[in-house]
Design an enzyme around this catalytic site. Structure first.
Site, PDB file in Angstrom:
ATOM      1  N   GLN A  10       0.734  -1.209   0.086  1.00 53.87           N
ATOM      2  CA  GLN A  10      -0.113   0.040  -0.039  1.00 53.87           C
ATOM      3  C   GLN A  10       0.698   1.338  -0.142  1.00 53.87           C
ATOM      4  O   GLN A  10       1.906   1.369   0.657  1.00 53.87           O
ATOM      5  CB  GLN A  10      -0.781   0.046   1.225  1.00 53.87           C
ATOM      6  N   SER A  85       5.107  -5.793   2.950  1.00 52.02           N
ATOM      7  CA  SER A  85       3.885  -5.591   3.681  1.00 52.02           C
ATOM      8  C   SER A  85       2.906  -6.363   2.739  1.00 52.02           C
ATOM      9  O   SER A  85       2.923  -7.598   2.880  1.00 52.02           O
ATOM     10  CB  SER A  85       3.602  -4.226   3.769  1.00 52.02           C
ATOM     11  N   LEU A  86       1.880  -5.708   2.505  1.00 52.40           N
ATOM     12  CA  LEU A  86       0.938  -6.305   1.541  1.00 52.40           C
ATOM     13  C   LEU A  86       1.639  -6.992   0.284  1.00 52.40           C
ATOM     14  O   LEU A  86       0.741  -8.173   0.044  1.00 52.40           O
ATOM     15  CB  LEU A  86      -0.125  -5.043   1.164  1.00 52.40           C
ATOM     16  N   ARG A 110      -7.726  -8.407   5.549  1.00 51.90           N
ATOM     17  CA  ARG A 110      -6.774  -7.572   6.145  1.00 51.90           C
ATOM     18  C   ARG A 110      -7.095  -6.165   5.815  1.00 51.90           C
ATOM     19  O   ARG A 110      -6.885  -5.175   6.747  1.00 51.90           O
ATOM     20  CB  ARG A 110      -5.558  -8.011   5.386  1.00 51.90           C
ATOM     21  N   HIS A 187       1.954  -2.035  11.580  1.00 55.75           N
ATOM     22  CA  HIS A 187       3.272  -2.685  12.032  1.00 55.75           C
ATOM     23  C   HIS A 187       3.836  -2.547  13.224  1.00 55.75           C
ATOM     24  O   HIS A 187       4.916  -2.237  13.504  1.00 55.75           O
ATOM     25  CB  HIS A 187       4.057  -2.746  10.655  1.00 55.75           C
ATOM     26  N   GLN A 236       3.116 -10.833  10.697  1.00 54.81           N
ATOM     27  CA  GLN A 236       3.335  -9.495  10.034  1.00 54.81           C
ATOM     28  C   GLN A 236       2.573  -8.310  10.295  1.00 54.81           C
ATOM     29  O   GLN A 236       3.250  -7.182  10.323  1.00 54.81           O
ATOM     30  CB  GLN A 236       3.175  -9.904   8.532  1.00 54.81           C
TER      31      GLN A 236
END
Length: 293
Positions: A10, A85-86, A110, A187, A236
């Protein structure tokens, strides 16, 4: 030559992304499935949807997954995969850990959970040009602040309470600090409640042995063990994205070139700053790798 396929998360440019995928017959079935699962078209986000996590995350996953399918159809195969990340979900899909529908449903959930993760309220800020030792010390000494994204030697993102993030930015004397427009402190431990809800769904998904090693955000190492990869993905949401270390580990493992698959060129820029010897290529549309190349 060992080529890593890497996937953005993202924050990538999503306006108009993936439009040419509609012209590729190989994408038709999965695009129809995506519209059925999501209830909206991931290749036609409105101006309002572009700024909402619950829309941008599934849309980014869809585009990255279909571009991966296209490259496989052209006879290309990665030596390993990684995602920021994503983007780790796209990396796992490209390696064959789960199928498109399973990945899309996970990413959709998510995105919904992360968009609602503002209680307690949190904050994030990008920090550019800083003393790493001082930053780490400030994060240790300031309650409820952590390094969320270690992106490159010169750029990180910190995450935590509104007051804590502001205090670190004021004391750090960085070249530049940029508050991020986010719905929560991603995070970081602030995501624990969302992570626990997500874990129930993730544990139900069967992970297959990947066809190539996949690098995990929270370990900065590659694995072909399904359970190792699942445990890393479970961690994560609350763990830092160790992208700088991942890139350095790729270079140490013999990767010679990275292809960023998805909109934008954020990751290749970070790779250039971290391991400039690695060759870089961006695949954000079908025209970036013409059929028959």
């Amino acid at each position: 030559m060992t080529i890593a396929w890497i996937y953005p998360g993202q924050g990538s440019q999503v306006v108009g992304m993936g439009r040419d995928l509609q012209d590729w017959p190989g994408a038709a079935q999965k695009l129809a499935l995506a519209r059925e699962v999501l209830g909206w078209d991931p290749l036609a986000l409105s101006e309002e949807q572009i700024h909402q996590t619950r829309y941008t995350q599934p849309a980014l996953f869809t585009v990255s997954a279909l571009l991966s399918d296209y490259l496989y159809a052209q006879g290309q195969t990665p030596g390993c995969t990684a995602g920021h990340s994503l983007g780790e979900y796209s990396a796992l899909y490209a390696a064959g850990v789960f199928d498109f529908e399973a990945g899309l449903r996970l990413v959709s959930l998510r995105g919904q959970l992360m968009e609602r993760a503002g209680d307690p309220p949190g904050s994030m800020a990008a920090v550019i040009g800083f003393d790493r030792t001082k930053l780490e010390h400030l994060c240790q000494m300031t309650p409820n602040v952590t390094i969320a994204n270690d992106n490159s030697p010169e750029q990180v993102v910190i995450s935590g309470s509104v007051e804590g993030v502001q205090a670190v930015c004021e004391q750090l004397q960085a070249k530049r600090t940029v508050p991020l427009k986010v719905s929560g402190a991603f995070h970081s431990p602030f995501m624990q409640a969302a992570a626990e809800k997500f874990a129930h769904r993730l544990r139900e998904v069967e992970f297959q042995t990947p066809r190539v090693p996949v690098y995990s955000n929270c370990t900065a190492t590659a694995s072909r063990d399904p359970q190792t990869l699942k445990q890393a993905l479970l961690a994560q949401m609350t763990a830092p994205v160790r992208w700088r270390e991942t890139v350095l580990q790729m270079a140490a493992d013999g990767v010679q070139e990275v292809w960023e698959i998805g909109p934008g060129n954020v990751l290749t820029g970070l790779v250039k700053r971290t391991a400039p010897s690695l060759r870089r290529r961006n695949i954000s549309s079908l025209s970036d790798y013409p059929a028959g190349s």
